[in-house]
Design a protein around this motif. Structure first.
Motif, PDB file in Angstrom:
ATOM      1  N   LEU A 218       1.362  10.496   9.577  1.00 15.25           N
ATOM      2  CA  LEU A 218       0.959  11.328   8.439  1.00 15.25           C
ATOM      3  C   LEU A 218      -0.490  11.789   8.532  1.00 15.25           C
ATOM      4  O   LEU A 218      -0.853  12.821   7.966  1.00 15.25           O
ATOM      5  N   ILE A 219      -1.342  11.034   9.245  1.00 15.01           N
ATOM      6  CA  ILE A 219      -2.743  11.453   9.362  1.00 15.01           C
ATOM      7  C   ILE A 219      -2.993  12.270  10.623  1.00 15.01           C
ATOM      8  O   ILE A 219      -4.105  12.736  10.847  1.00 15.01           O
TER       9      ILE A 219
ATOM     10  N   PRO B 266       4.500   4.350   3.500  1.00 19.01           N
ATOM     11  CA  PRO B 266       3.245   5.086   3.719  1.00 19.01           C
ATOM     12  C   PRO B 266       3.212   6.462   3.059  1.00 19.01           C
ATOM     13  O   PRO B 266       2.152   7.065   2.986  1.00 19.01           O
ATOM     14  N   TYR B 267       4.343   6.966   2.622  1.00 15.73           N
ATOM     15  CA  TYR B 267       4.399   8.275   1.970  1.00 15.73           C
ATOM     16  C   TYR B 267       4.738   8.100   0.494  1.00 15.73           C
ATOM     17  O   TYR B 267       5.368   7.118   0.101  1.00 15.73           O
TER      18      TYR B 267
ATOM     19  N   TRP C 139       4.929   0.407   8.123  1.00 11.64           N
ATOM     20  CA  TRP C 139       3.972   1.200   7.338  1.00 11.64           C
ATOM     21  C   TRP C 139       2.922   1.840   8.231  1.00 11.64           C
ATOM     22  O   TRP C 139       2.620   3.029   8.101  1.00 11.64           O
ATOM     23  N   GLN C 140       2.342   1.069   9.144  1.00 14.85           N
ATOM     24  CA  GLN C 140       1.225   1.577   9.941  1.00 14.85           C
ATOM     25  C   GLN C 140       1.651   2.738  10.817  1.00 14.85           C
ATOM     26  O   GLN C 140       0.933   3.745  10.935  1.00 14.85           O
TER      27      GLN C 140
ATOM     28  N   VAL D 196      -4.427  10.024   0.953  1.00 16.99           N
ATOM     29  CA  VAL D 196      -4.539   8.945   1.940  1.00 16.99           C
ATOM     30  C   VAL D 196      -6.014   8.602   2.100  1.00 16.99           C
ATOM     31  O   VAL D 196      -6.805   9.446   2.525  1.00 16.99           O
TER      32      VAL D 196
ATOM     33  N   HIS E 297      -0.636  15.890   4.173  1.00 17.37           N
ATOM     34  CA  HIS E 297      -0.180  15.169   5.362  1.00 17.37           C
ATOM     35  C   HIS E 297      -0.138  16.082   6.581  1.00 17.37           C
ATOM     36  O   HIS E 297      -0.005  17.306   6.452  1.00 17.37           O
TER      37      HIS E 297
ATOM     38  N   ARG F   6       2.162   5.831   8.691  1.00 15.35           N
ATOM     39  CA  ARG F   6       0.868   6.383   8.275  1.00 15.35           C
ATOM     40  C   ARG F   6       0.176   7.087   9.440  1.00 15.35           C
ATOM     41  O   ARG F   6      -0.449   8.137   9.264  1.00 15.35           O
ATOM     42  N   ASN F   7       0.263   6.509  10.637  1.00 13.54           N
ATOM     43  CA  ASN F   7      -0.368   7.139  11.798  1.00 13.54           C
ATOM     44  C   ASN F   7       0.164   8.550  12.013  1.00 13.54           C
ATOM     45  O   ASN F   7      -0.584   9.454  12.421  1.00 13.54           O
TER      46      ASN F   7
ATOM     47  N   ASP G  56       0.835  -1.207   0.000  1.00 12.79           N
ATOM     48  CA  ASP G  56       0.000   0.000   0.000  1.00 12.79           C
ATOM     49  C   ASP G  56       0.869   1.256   0.000  1.00 12.79           C
ATOM     50  O   ASP G  56       0.930   2.007   0.969  1.00 12.79           O
ATOM     51  N   GLY G  57       1.541   1.453  -1.113  1.00 14.72           N
ATOM     52  CA  GLY G  57       2.403   2.617  -1.246  1.00 14.72           C
ATOM     53  C   GLY G  57       3.625   2.269  -2.067  1.00 14.72           C
ATOM     54  O   GLY G  57       3.784   1.135  -2.544  1.00 14.72           O
TER      55      GLY G  57
END
Length: 730
Positions: free
Chosen positions: A559-560, A582-583, A552-553, A198, A210, A556-557, A31-32
């Motif tokens: 970035l959000i 994730p980016y 990844w998780q 995202v 982001h 991503r956490n 996923d990325g």
């Protein structure tokens, strides 16, 4: 893993053919950005078993059966770079994993998805391949993969294959898990601006940008759409009252508590009238141009069924209905409606005429990718009421030449953006501003969209939040409008792209502790940093997780998280191979070595060359405006210079490193250790007067000290502050 049924009770020659099957050993959702592509994809580990000995040219009748099942494969270019390239490979002989790749891509295409990317590569084990394909969603991608395996086996074995049934299942997954057309259109506009995207849920809630630079959309509602404005738009009576107070022409009307009350209101304001739900949308429950008591009373329960808050009766405004899309208080697009009729032939029932003359329209379909719905007289209450008023039912045979009105609720289908009169445009923008919607669908009825409002029948009948965009994206007539562009521009004006500084770092033991130390330096400058590394997950100084979080998780956490303005993430080969990153792009990549190869055999990474091709990903993602800090003392990293879109900052334990010397001579940047000082080299260092930073003693981990100095330089940390930080540490 896909289980293949055991085939029995077949003739001997057929049994021989059915042994030629492949098996999916493993699938991974990346996923990325990953080693294959910048975008999300599925990687499948495929064992083609006996088919390794049977390329396509040795499978009798395979070519004919495959092309009969998927004629669209003729457009696949493959190696020769032009249509027909893939089928040429099939004729000459290619292997099952490669064929599966193209079949899966074509199934995406047949389902209405444009992916167009795939690869199949041999692994170190005979007959086992890595096959990858781009897909917008893991569920949709797996449905295409499983259907593709079945299709390939059917083409090899000459067995029956129901392509339409398979596509129906895939399209169902697309409807359930895919983005709606309005959302996708906005995301396409964001992608053109290179704004990060995202997806936040299985629906249409999507983040653009982001950290604290992000905005969100939910279909055509945005972060700037206020709940108050949405509530006003949903309350048709309140909305109309506010518009009228501000001078926007609206139809006279009031709330009706019952069918009898609705008729009383109709008599007071004068027929014809409109009966509709107070909080409805998409035209559901709306009945137009009612003149008879029976029709008004019958329309009331129809509207009440679609409403939580009541029914309103309004004066019917003569003219044509238009949908005016207003974005950031500017008209972005205008569509003109049409009334839907059928013409009798003396033989067909009304429903049959609808099927023949209306439902064949390619714009009509059940899923949300279609701007119009099929007409079912008995199942659509508004249509049923309309034809009943004319004395017909679904089974009525309509006399030859008789025209029957099916839908009065106009379907906005013709683009007339270039025709709207400036004064009408001003009224629509005023309506959006009165309600307070940043994105508004104004339903306007007027006789002439290209003439002044004065002297013609005209009124704003509704203001809608979260308007559908498909009528503007794919009009039946006129020019398609890129309405996603102004929506994105309203969220990210000027050159804004929603990006926050994103810093990755990779290496071996020499880089241990780099992330926490760089985070402290950046926090001293006021940055609100999210750190995802082996030491844990830390957000803005608060430890969220003490477990290793270089994944990844965790990235991503960060970035959000709207409270963060910087991401520092440790990137490992295992993350790139098993999850993706994730980016989408980074501001700064720091790489001091390729790191250890232990454990990478799980992904068939067995050589230093393969390891390099994995780790180059961190440099491939550096923005043109960004930097890559690379260890010039590691010979294996030297080729990275030519892979970086941004500027390379070499670090070295020696000022005499020839790579560094040549780089600086050509105007490049470098940080070296010279005479117990950290020395900044290059034209920029001279312009910024970056003097040497003396260290108290030679650091135990010189590489990390140099990397910190270079990273701080790339992040524009003021020299005196960077000097203080480094001297405190070393």
């Amino acid at each position: 893993m896909i289980e293949n049924p055991i085939l029995e009770n077949k003739p001997a020659d057929t049994q021989l053919m059915t042994q030629k099957r492949l098996v999916i050993l493993r699938t991974m959702w990346l996923d990325g950005p990953n080693i294959w592509t910048y975008r999300s994809c599925i990687e499948a580990l495929v064992d083609i078993q006996e088919l390794e000995q049977f390329p396509s040219n040795l499978l009798p009748g395979f070519y004919e059966r495959l092309t009969a099942l998927l004629p669209g494969l003729v457009d696949h270019r493959c190696g020769i770079g032009e249509p027909g390239g893939f089928l040429l490979r099939v004729r000459e002989g290619t292997y099952a994993a490669h064929m599966l790749e193209h079949i899966v891509i074509e199934l995406h295409t047949q389902a209405g998805l444009e992916v167009g990317f795939g690869k199949a590569r041999m692994t170190s084990k005979e007959g086992v391949y890595k096959m990858v394909f781009r897909t917008p969603d893991p569920v949709v991608g797996m449905a295409c993969l499983e259907a593709g395996v079945r299709l390939l086996h059917a083409a090899i074995e000459g067995t029956e294959y129901d392509l339409q049934a398979e596509l129906k299942v895939i399209k169902h997954h697309c409807d359930m898990h895919g983005l709606g057309p309005s959302t996708q259109h906005i995301l396409d506009a964001a992608y053109e601006r290179r704004i990060p995207i995202v997806r936040l849920n299985d629906g249409n809630l999507v983040q653009l940008g982001h950290g604290n630079k992000q905005q969100r959309i939910w279909t055509a509602e945005t972060s700037k759409t206020s709940a108050i404005a949405e509530g006003i738009a949903a309350d048709k009576d309140l909305c109309k009252e506010l518009l009228a107070q501000c001078g926007v022409p609206v139809p006279e009307g009031e709330m009706a508590k019952s069918p009898e009350h609705a008729w009383e209101i109709a008599q007071d304001i004068g027929v014809p009238v409109v009966v509709k739900p107070v909080d409805g949308n998409w035209g559901r429950g709306v009945s137009l141009e009612l003149t008879k008591e029976e029709d008004v009373k019958n329309a009331w329960p129809l509207a009440d069924k679609e409403s939580y808050t009541g029914v309103i009766v309004e004066k019917f405004i003569r003219g044509t209905e238009h949908r005016v899309l207003v974005v950031n208080y500017q008209v972005a697009a205008v569509s003109r409606g049409e009334l839907v009729h059928v013409m009798g032939d003396g033989k067909s029932t009304l429903q049959e005429l609808c099927n023949q003359q209306i439902n064949t329209d390619p714009r009509r379909g059940e899923s949300e990718i279609f701007p119009l719905r099929p007409v079912n007289v008995e199942k659509n209450p508004a249509v049923f009421l309309e034809v009943q008023r004319q004395g017909y039912t679904a089974t009525s045979v309509i006399a030859n030449g008789v025209k029957v009105l099916i839908e009065r609720n106009s379907n906005a289908s013709e683009d007339v953006t270039d025709l709207i009169h400036p004064e009408i445009a001003r009224l629509c923008c005023m309506a959006a501003r009165v309600v307070g919607l940043d994105v508004a669908g104004i339903d306007l009825v007027c006789e002439h969209i290209d003439q002044s409002p004065k002297g013609q029948s005209l009124a704003v009948v509704e203001v809608n939040a979260g308007p559908g965009l498909l009528m503007h994206i794919k009009p039946a007539k006129g020019q398609a409008r890129n309405v996603g562009k102004p929506i994105v521009e309203s969220l990210f004006p000027g050159d804004a792209n929603g990006r926050i500084p994103t810093i990755s770092y990779s290496g071996g033991p020499e880089i241990d502790g780099f992330g926490p130390e760089l985070t402290e330096i950046l926090e001293d400058q006021g940055h609100k940093v999210g750190l995802a590394c082996d030491q844990g997950l830390v957000m803005n100084g608060r430890t969220i997780n003490k477990a290793p979080s270089a994944n990844w998780q965790s990235g991503r956490n960060c970035l959000i998280n709207k409270n963060l303005d910087t991401l520092v993430m440790q990137v490992k080969a295992s993350t790139i191979l098993s999850e993706g990153l994730p980016y989408d792009r980074s501001s700064l990549a720091v790489i001091t070595s390729l790191g250890a190869m232990e454990g990478l055999e799980e992904w068939d990474i067995l050589t230093k060359e393969q390891h390099f091709n994995v780790m180059r990903t961190v440099v491939d993602l550096v923005l043109g405006s960004g930097h890559a800090v690379v260890n010039a003392d590691e010979v294996s990293l030297l080729p990275l210079k030519d892979l970086c879109d941004g500027k390379v900052i070499w670090i070295s334990s020696s000022a005499d490193n020839p790579i560094v010397a040549e780089h600086v001579k050509n105007g490049g940047m470098a940080v070296v250790y010279q005479g117990e000082n950290i020395q900044f080299m290059g034209n920029r260092a001279e312009a910024e007067q970056r003097s040497p930073i003396p260290l108290k003693q030679p650091p135990v981990n010189l590489t990390k000290a140099l990397a910190l100095a270079a990273a701080g330089w790339a992040m524009d940390v003021p020299h005196h502050l960077l000097r203080a930080d480094l001297r405190q540490r070393y």
